[in-house]
Design a protein around this motif. Sequence first.
Motif, PDB file in Angstrom:
ATOM      1  N   LYS A  13       0.827  -1.204   0.000  1.00  0.00           N
ATOM      2  CA  LYS A  13       0.000   0.000   0.000  1.00  0.00           C
ATOM      3  C   LYS A  13       0.864   1.258   0.000  1.00  0.00           C
ATOM      4  N   LEU A  14       1.904   1.284   0.845  1.00  0.00           N
ATOM      5  CA  LEU A  14       2.781   2.445   0.922  1.00  0.00           C
ATOM      6  C   LEU A  14       3.561   2.676  -0.373  1.00  0.00           C
ATOM      7  N   SER A  15       3.971   1.596  -1.024  1.00  0.00           N
ATOM      8  CA  SER A  15       4.789   1.721  -2.231  1.00  0.00           C
ATOM      9  C   SER A  15       3.954   1.803  -3.511  1.00  0.00           C
ATOM     10  N   HIS A  16       2.642   1.619  -3.381  1.00  0.00           N
ATOM     11  CA  HIS A  16       1.744   1.592  -4.550  1.00  0.00           C
ATOM     12  C   HIS A  16       2.175   0.515  -5.543  1.00  0.00           C
ATOM     13  N   LEU A  17       2.664  -0.603  -5.020  1.00  0.00           N
ATOM     14  CA  LEU A  17       3.043  -1.750  -5.836  1.00  0.00           C
ATOM     15  C   LEU A  17       2.111  -2.908  -5.537  1.00  0.00           C
ATOM     16  N   ARG A  18       1.898  -3.736  -6.509  1.00  0.00           N
ATOM     17  CA  ARG A  18       1.118  -4.951  -6.306  1.00  0.00           C
ATOM     18  C   ARG A  18       2.019  -6.144  -6.594  1.00  0.00           C
ATOM     19  N   ILE A  19       2.083  -7.049  -5.656  1.00  0.00           N
ATOM     20  CA  ILE A  19       2.889  -8.246  -5.804  1.00  0.00           C
ATOM     21  C   ILE A  19       1.954  -9.405  -6.093  1.00  0.00           C
ATOM     22  N   ALA A  20       2.261 -10.144  -7.135  1.00  0.00           N
ATOM     23  CA  ALA A  20       1.435 -11.291  -7.521  1.00  0.00           C
ATOM     24  C   ALA A  20       1.430 -12.315  -6.384  1.00  0.00           C
ATOM     25  N   GLU A  21       0.286 -12.974  -6.203  1.00  0.00           N
ATOM     26  CA  GLU A  21       0.131 -13.944  -5.109  1.00  0.00           C
ATOM     27  C   GLU A  21       1.217 -15.012  -5.133  1.00  0.00           C
ATOM     28  N   GLU A  22       1.593 -15.481  -6.313  1.00  0.00           N
ATOM     29  CA  GLU A  22       2.593 -16.548  -6.404  1.00  0.00           C
ATOM     30  C   GLU A  22       4.003 -16.057  -6.071  1.00  0.00           C
ATOM     31  N   LYS A  23       4.215 -14.746  -6.022  1.00  0.00           N
ATOM     32  CA  LYS A  23       5.531 -14.180  -5.712  1.00  0.00           C
ATOM     33  C   LYS A  23       5.649 -13.698  -4.262  1.00  0.00           C
ATOM     34  N   LYS A  24       4.544 -13.646  -3.541  1.00  0.00           N
ATOM     35  CA  LYS A  24       4.557 -13.064  -2.198  1.00  0.00           C
ATOM     36  C   LYS A  24       5.487 -13.809  -1.246  1.00  0.00           C
ATOM     37  N   GLU A  25       5.488 -15.114  -1.252  1.00  0.00           N
ATOM     38  CA  GLU A  25       6.364 -15.878  -0.354  1.00  0.00           C
ATOM     39  C   GLU A  25       7.826 -15.583  -0.663  1.00  0.00           C
ATOM     40  N   GLU A  26       8.157 -15.537  -1.940  1.00  0.00           N
ATOM     41  CA  GLU A  26       9.536 -15.255  -2.347  1.00  0.00           C
ATOM     42  C   GLU A  26       9.960 -13.851  -1.900  1.00  0.00           C
ATOM     43  N   VAL A  27       9.093 -12.855  -2.100  1.00  0.00           N
ATOM     44  CA  VAL A  27       9.397 -11.475  -1.720  1.00  0.00           C
ATOM     45  C   VAL A  27       9.535 -11.361  -0.202  1.00  0.00           C
ATOM     46  N   MET A  28       8.665 -12.032   0.551  1.00  0.00           N
ATOM     47  CA  MET A  28       8.775 -11.994   2.014  1.00  0.00           C
ATOM     48  C   MET A  28      10.108 -12.576   2.469  1.00  0.00           C
ATOM     49  N   GLY A  29      10.544 -13.653   1.853  1.00  0.00           N
ATOM     50  CA  GLY A  29      11.835 -14.252   2.194  1.00  0.00           C
ATOM     51  C   GLY A  29      12.993 -13.317   1.879  1.00  0.00           C
ATOM     52  N   GLN A  30      12.918 -12.667   0.711  1.00  0.00           N
ATOM     53  CA  GLN A  30      13.987 -11.746   0.325  1.00  0.00           C
ATOM     54  C   GLN A  30      14.044 -10.542   1.272  1.00  0.00           C
ATOM     55  N   LEU A  31      12.895  -9.985   1.609  1.00  0.00           N
ATOM     56  CA  LEU A  31      12.868  -8.836   2.519  1.00  0.00           C
ATOM     57  C   LEU A  31      13.369  -9.221   3.911  1.00  0.00           C
ATOM     58  N   THR A  32      13.028 -10.407   4.366  1.00  0.00           N
ATOM     59  CA  THR A  32      13.510 -10.890   5.660  1.00  0.00           C
ATOM     60  C   THR A  32      15.032 -11.023   5.637  1.00  0.00           C
ATOM     61  N   ASP A  33      15.581 -11.546   4.540  1.00  0.00           N
ATOM     62  CA  ASP A  33      17.039 -11.672   4.407  1.00  0.00           C
ATOM     63  C   ASP A  33      17.710 -10.303   4.421  1.00  0.00           C
ATOM     64  N   ILE A  34      17.119  -9.328   3.736  1.00  0.00           N
ATOM     65  CA  ILE A  34      17.679  -7.969   3.697  1.00  0.00           C
ATOM     66  C   ILE A  34      17.687  -7.367   5.094  1.00  0.00           C
ATOM     67  N   LEU A  35      16.572  -7.518   5.821  1.00  0.00           N
ATOM     68  CA  LEU A  35      16.508  -6.979   7.182  1.00  0.00           C
ATOM     69  C   LEU A  35      17.502  -7.673   8.105  1.00  0.00           C
ATOM     70  N   GLY A  36      17.719  -8.957   7.892  1.00  0.00           N
ATOM     71  CA  GLY A  36      18.721  -9.680   8.677  1.00  0.00           C
ATOM     72  C   GLY A  36      20.114  -9.130   8.433  1.00  0.00           C
ATOM     73  N   TYR A  37      20.422  -8.795   7.197  1.00  0.00           N
ATOM     74  CA  TYR A  37      21.714  -8.208   6.863  1.00  0.00           C
ATOM     75  C   TYR A  37      21.867  -6.847   7.537  1.00  0.00           C
ATOM     76  N   ILE A  38      20.815  -6.044   7.511  1.00  0.00           N
ATOM     77  CA  ILE A  38      20.846  -4.723   8.150  1.00  0.00           C
ATOM     78  C   ILE A  38      21.073  -4.873   9.651  1.00  0.00           C
ATOM     79  N   GLU A  39      20.465  -5.867  10.262  1.00  0.00           N
ATOM     80  CA  GLU A  39      20.671  -6.111  11.696  1.00  0.00           C
ATOM     81  C   GLU A  39      22.145  -6.406  11.974  1.00  0.00           C
ATOM     82  N   ASN A  40      22.808  -7.138  11.069  1.00  0.00           N
ATOM     83  CA  ASN A  40      24.243  -7.393  11.235  1.00  0.00           C
ATOM     84  C   ASN A  40      25.023  -6.084  11.213  1.00  0.00           C
ATOM     85  N   LEU A  41      24.657  -5.171  10.337  1.00  0.00           N
ATOM     86  CA  LEU A  41      25.350  -3.884  10.248  1.00  0.00           C
ATOM     87  C   LEU A  41      25.131  -3.055  11.507  1.00  0.00           C
ATOM     88  N   ASN A  42      23.956  -3.176  12.118  1.00  0.00           N
ATOM     89  CA  ASN A  42      23.669  -2.421  13.338  1.00  0.00           C
ATOM     90  C   ASN A  42      24.561  -2.845  14.500  1.00  0.00           C
TER      91      ASN A  42
END
Length: 96
Positions: A13-42
């Motif tokens: 909603k914030l980004s005005h993007l729509r993610i296809a249902e079949e891609k949502k699991e993949e995107v959630m995994g990628q975003l979780t990995d990115i946030l994990g990397y950021i936590e390492n930097l913190n």
Amino acid sequence: MQIDNTLLEKLEKLSHLRIAEEKKEEVMGQLTDILGYIENLNELDTDALSPTFSTLEGGTPMREDKPRDENEIAKEILSHAPKAEDDFFIVPAIIE
């Protein structure tokens, strides 16, 4: 931090993007990995570093600012063109 469907919907909603249902699991995994990397930097201790820290000794390398003849610049640019004439690029006609 774990990205779930609720958070992904808010991000959509914030980004005005729509993610296809079949891609949502993949995107959630990628975003979780990115946030994990950021936590390492913190975890890094940056208190002793200056905000203007640079890995380049002596700062950013600069070139000498010398005025150039305008015709020299045009000739240099046009020297890389496949075809040029009278200070213009020659290109194939696209409208008949």
